[in-house]
Write an enzyme that holds these catalytic residues in place. Structure first.
Site, PDB file in Angstrom:
ATOM      1  N   LYS A   1      -3.326  69.815 -60.904  1.00  0.00           N
ATOM      2  CA  LYS A   1      -2.841  68.747 -60.026  1.00  0.00           C
ATOM      3  C   LYS A   1      -2.707  67.409 -60.756  1.00  0.00           C
ATOM      4  CE  LYS A   1      -2.842  71.934 -57.031  1.00  0.00           C
ATOM      5  NZ  LYS A   1      -1.657  72.766 -56.966  1.00  0.00           N
TER       6      LYS A   1
ATOM      7  N   GLU B   1      -7.199  59.485 -55.206  1.00  0.00           N
ATOM      8  CA  GLU B   1      -6.030  58.988 -54.482  1.00  0.00           C
ATOM      9  C   GLU B   1      -6.503  58.108 -53.344  1.00  0.00           C
ATOM     10  OE1 GLU B   1      -3.721  62.212 -52.942  1.00  0.00           O
ATOM     11  OE2 GLU B   1      -2.834  62.717 -54.868  1.00  0.00           O
TER      12      GLU B   1
ATOM     13  N   ARG C   1       5.913  79.459 -55.008  1.00  0.00           N
ATOM     14  CA  ARG C   1       6.006  80.830 -54.502  1.00  0.00           C
ATOM     15  C   ARG C   1       6.826  80.835 -53.220  1.00  0.00           C
ATOM     16  NH1 ARG C   1       1.258  78.551 -52.506  1.00  0.00           N
ATOM     17  NH2 ARG C   1       1.382  78.384 -50.257  1.00  0.00           N
TER      18      ARG C   1
END
Ligand code: MV4
Length: 499
Positions: free
Chosen positions: A116, A200, A291
């Site tokens: 990430k 964040e 996906r």
């Protein structure tokens, strides 16, 4: 050219992929575990190979066994579905080395997007808006304090190896910082084998909006608008819709362009989604799903595009069958995930045998499932029974149609979340399209609403159970007196209209 595809998955998504294979004239191969020896997907496939014991580590998560089956059956490609090995770079790499096409992006892209911190950095470079926060990882409290002074509280500590909410920690004030960082790093290390975390700014009640994209190997990248997936419980989505009631055509153009740019930047290949958090009219990149997703049918209903078919076309090196300007958004779709779980008992899984099963039908209704009457939902896998997707000309029609379809749904033998979905479909905030990722926690009356709806529908349930009880009694008597055979013979001889 792809002539044979091994489906390295189970249940409804295995059936979904095999349906696309059938329409494309491609031979499909199932690889099944003990628990799935008699599952529909194992029978639907042109060929079926035994993988191993029910425990996923011995079957659907076993890279070596899956590659061996693919070689043994002569598959040109492997479709990984969702979950299991679908986003595993080692699996994609094993396919690449074996000369078998992994239907999805390259192992390199899977690695990048699976980290990430790395994906956040790349997206920033690509000009994709990200949530204010750190560039890289945060290791010590002094570093974290400096970041907090800049972006303010509340903030969120997220594991770089994560996704799906595991190991995320909200920090509300300075005195929690040190402990939260230590605990987050330790959880990250034990769950993902990677202690790296990043920070964040915490958005208190965002919407979760994701753009469906398709990218071929000829440089064509298109988006198929967005889905709103805000209605979730413990990071498990329950209801998804396409489009989002929060997104205007202008925003869609803007976000769609950015999603396409994100995919192009990393040389993405295949189907994927770019997830955004959306709050106060602003959107921020969250993560990329590399996906096919559970909720892809909502987009298919609205665009008419078969996303799985396009995945296969892309994997075969052919260009996408359409261009961005050909994409038409028609009406509204809602998907409810129908799970064998007990909303009255904290949504605990309720696996077991479906004593009776009848899915809804009629105009605008699609049911993707891998179950049937007398099928036993295994306790070893996710207890999803089906995905119920409806289409309407507008959101209002889709909601009314979903209520109608839920009313028709008959599942006997296990507890399901159907009554809970009925409560959501009648919830005034849901009907108004006022959604956030905290919808289910905020709407504290949902369980009581559900009980009220169950009470209201008792007469229907009694009528239904009468039908099925009677049927079983008749069958028992007929078998005992050998009438069944005689009856079958007279029916064969008589007109089909005769009762
Ligand atoms: C967030 C957030 C608020 N602010 N990040 C949860 C799952 C993971 N993919 C990211 N998640 C969140 N990240 C910031 N900066 C709120 C969530 C979040 C959430 C996100 C998507 C869907 C459902 C969610 C439920 C709770 C929290």
């Amino acid at each position: 050219m792809i002539k044979k595809i091994l489906v390295a998955n189970r249940g409804e998504i295995a059936v979904r992929v095999m349906r696309a294979c059938r329409e494309l004239g491609i031979v499909s191969v199932a690889a099944y575990s003990d628990a799935d020896a008699n599952a529909i997907f194992t029978k639907y496939a042109n060929e079926a190979f035994y993988l191993g014991a029910s425990h996923a580590a011995d079957s659907y998560l076993n890279i070596g066994k899956i590659i061996k089956v693919a070689k043994d059956c002569g598959a040109d490609a492997i479709h990984p579905g969702y979950g299991f090995l679908s986003q595993n770079p080692n699996f994609a790499y094993a396919c690449e080395r074996a000369g078998i096409k992994f239907i999805g992006p390259s192992s390199k892209v899977l690695s990048l997007m699976g980290n990430k911190i790395a994906s956040r950095r790349e997206m920033k470079k690509a000009g994709v808006p990200t949530v204010p926060g750190t560039e890289g990882q945060v290791t010590d409290a002094s570093q974290l304090k400096a970041v907090a002074a800049e972006i303010g509280f509340p903030l969120m500590i997220k594991p770089s190896g994560g996704g799906g909410g595991i190991g995320m920690t909200v920090v509300n004030s300075e005195h929690e910082l040190e402990h939260a960082l230590e605990s987050a790093r330790s959880i990250a290390n034990s769950t993902f084998g990677l202690s790296e975390v990043y920070i964040e700014k915490y958005l208190p009640q965002p919407r979760h909006i994701e753009f469906q994209i398709l990218a071929d190997t000829h440089g064509n990248v298109v988006h198929l608008a967005e889905r709103e997936c805000s209605i979730q419980r413990r990071y498990q989505k329950l209801v998804e819709e396409c489009p989002s009631p929060a997104i205007t055509p202008e925003l869609r153009r803007e976000m769609g362009k950015i999603a396409v740019r994100a995919a192009k930047w990393v040389h993405y290949e295949g189907a994927g989604t770019i997830e955004f958090l959306f709050a106060d009219g602003k959107f921020y990149f969250l993560e990329a799903n590399t996906r096919i997703q559970v909720e892809h049918p909502a987009t298919e209903m609205v665009t008419g595009i078969d996303i799985v078919k396009e995945q296969i076309i892309i994997a075969d090196g052919k260009p996408l069958s359409f261009r961005q300007r050909d994409v038409r958004q028609n009406g509204w779709a809602i998907e409810c995930r129908i799970n064998a779980e007990d909303p009255e008992n904290n949504f605990a899984p309720s696996p077991g045998k479906l004593r009776h099963y009848r899915s809804p039908g009629g105009i605008g209704v699609r049911v993707d499932s891998g179950v049937h009457t007398s099928y036993s939902i295994p306790h070893v896998y996710d207890p999803m029974i089906s995905k119920l997707i409806v289409w309407g000309r507008d959101r209002q029609e889709a909601i009314l149609r979903m209520r109608r379809a839920l009313y028709e749904y008959i599942v006997m033998g296990v507890k399901t979340n159907i009554p809970f979905h009925k409560a959501v479909m009648e919830n005034p905030r849901f009907v108004a399209g006022e959604l956030s990722t905290h919808f289910i926690t905020n709407e504290t009356t949902l369980l009581d609403d559900m009980r009220r709806i169950k009470e209201r529908e008792k007469p229907l349930e009694e009528k239904l159970s009468q039908i099925f009880e009677d049927k079983r009694r008749v069958a028992a008597i007929a078998a005992a007196t050998h009438v069944a055979q005689l009856y079958a013979r007279t029916r064969q001889a008589g007109s089909p209209d005769q009762p």
